[in-house]
Design an enzyme around this catalytic site. Structure first.
Site, PDB file in Angstrom:
ATOM      1  N   GLY A  14       0.780  -1.227   0.000  1.00  0.00           N
ATOM      2  CA  GLY A  14       0.000   0.000   0.000  1.00  0.00           C
ATOM      3  C   GLY A  14       0.815   1.282   0.000  1.00  0.00           C
ATOM      4  O   GLY A  14       0.309   2.352   0.317  1.00  0.00           O
ATOM      5  N   SER A  15       2.101   1.191  -0.383  1.00  0.00           N
ATOM      6  CA  SER A  15       2.908   2.423  -0.386  1.00  0.00           C
ATOM      7  C   SER A  15       2.444   3.387  -1.478  1.00  0.00           C
ATOM      8  O   SER A  15       2.513   4.605  -1.316  1.00  0.00           O
ATOM      9  CB  SER A  15       4.394   2.103  -0.551  1.00  0.00           C
ATOM     10  OG  SER A  15       4.661   1.592  -1.842  1.00  0.00           O
ATOM     11  N   ASN A  16       1.924   2.846  -2.585  1.00  0.00           N
ATOM     12  CA  ASN A  16       1.384   3.738  -3.621  1.00  0.00           C
ATOM     13  C   ASN A  16       0.076   4.374  -3.158  1.00  0.00           C
ATOM     14  O   ASN A  16      -0.182   5.553  -3.424  1.00  0.00           O
ATOM     15  CB  ASN A  16       1.170   2.966  -4.929  1.00  0.00           C
ATOM     16  CG  ASN A  16       2.446   2.883  -5.741  1.00  0.00           C
ATOM     17  OD1 ASN A  16       2.913   3.883  -6.278  1.00  0.00           O
ATOM     18  ND2 ASN A  16       3.033   1.723  -5.813  1.00  0.00           N
ATOM     19  N   HIS A 106       2.189   0.743 -13.366  1.00  0.00           N
ATOM     20  CA  HIS A 106       2.921  -0.481 -13.701  1.00  0.00           C
ATOM     21  C   HIS A 106       4.416  -0.179 -13.646  1.00  0.00           C
ATOM     22  O   HIS A 106       4.860   0.863 -14.179  1.00  0.00           O
ATOM     23  CB  HIS A 106       2.510  -0.980 -15.093  1.00  0.00           C
ATOM     24  CG  HIS A 106       3.150  -2.282 -15.442  1.00  0.00           C
ATOM     25  ND1 HIS A 106       2.720  -3.489 -14.919  1.00  0.00           N
ATOM     26  CD2 HIS A 106       4.215  -2.564 -16.239  1.00  0.00           C
ATOM     27  CE1 HIS A 106       3.494  -4.458 -15.397  1.00  0.00           C
ATOM     28  NE2 HIS A 106       4.400  -3.932 -16.192  1.00  0.00           N
ATOM     29  N   GLU A 176       7.420   5.590  -8.816  1.00  0.00           N
ATOM     30  CA  GLU A 176       5.962   5.328  -8.763  1.00  0.00           C
ATOM     31  C   GLU A 176       5.284   6.296  -7.802  1.00  0.00           C
ATOM     32  O   GLU A 176       4.201   6.823  -8.079  1.00  0.00           O
ATOM     33  CB  GLU A 176       5.708   3.899  -8.289  1.00  0.00           C
ATOM     34  CG  GLU A 176       6.189   2.835  -9.247  1.00  0.00           C
ATOM     35  CD  GLU A 176       5.986   1.448  -8.675  1.00  0.00           C
ATOM     36  OE1 GLU A 176       4.940   1.208  -8.053  1.00  0.00           O
ATOM     37  OE2 GLU A 176       6.878   0.609  -8.869  1.00  0.00           O
TER      38      GLU A 176
END
Ligand code: GRF
Length: 203
Positions: A14-16, A106, A176
């Site tokens: 869940g870092s994004n 991605h 990202e």
């Protein structure tokens, strides 16, 4: 259509998701995250709970997975959806209902090293095995395919000759965390225009 309510779907740490959440809290993204859905007991659900955001587990193995996922999304009623490391295929009714309102990230330069079977460390291993000199990140709209929707943003970076999968993945992940919030901010600001396969940014 204005995008003000975001649902985030995830399968991992869940870092994004955290990067997008932080950007909403800073005001860089003019929207709120109305819920997080995970297809497995992911660490990202804890991040959502810690942030006071409704967190839903919809197990990917359940026979009614697509029905349950669609129902949970209907309950959250988002305007836009962010796939932040989500490893399941979306129900066709969702990709149809949210055309050009679902964003995915991605960890490669699509169309390289993407599609079925290319996720997480497998992507970086394929990049190293091929002997690539650059890799990078792609943020794209989600259509009915896998990693095939129109590309919103990309950023390239150097692959070092002594890179391990872990080192490459860590450098890609840093990009990202910058690129995904930027793309979501553009979507919510109504600055993305899609013509066929091409996405134009109307600054
Ligand atoms: C990231 O590497 C992303 O590229 C891929 O899944 C991973 C998610 O990481 N789609 P996190 O769960 O956001 O930390």
């Amino acid at each position: 259509m204005q995008i003000r309510r975001l649902a985030v779907l995830l399968s991992g740490a869940g870092s994004n998701f955290q990067a997008v959440l932080d950007a909403t809290l800073r005001g860089d993204i003019d929207a709120e995250i109305v819920g997080v859905i995970a297809d497995r007991p992911a660490k990202g659900l804890e991040r959502a709970q810690n942030a006071g955001i409704p967190a839903h587990l919809v197990e990917r193995g359940a026979p009614d997975f697509h029905v349950a996922l669609s129902a949970t999304l209907r309950e959250l009623a988002p305007d836009g959806i962010v796939l932040a490391g989500f490893l399941s295929i979306l129900p066709p009714d969702v990709t149809a209902a949210y055309k050009n309102r679902i964003i995915n990230i991605h960890p490669s330069l699509i169309p390289s090293f993407c599609g079925m079977g290319f996720y997480g460390a497998r992507v970086h291993q394929a990049v190293l095995d091929y002997g690539c000199k650059i890799s990078g990140v792609t943020v794209h709209f989600v259509d009915e395919g896998t990693d095939t929707g129109p590309i919103i943003l990309q950023q390239a970076m150097e692959v070092r000759s002594d890179d391990t999968v872990t080192e490459l993945a860590a450098r890609v992940l840093k990009i990202e965390h910058q690129l995904l919030p930027r793309a979501v901010a553009l979507l919510c600001a109504g600055k993305l225009r899609v013509e066929g396969r091409r996405v134009f940014i109307d600054e």
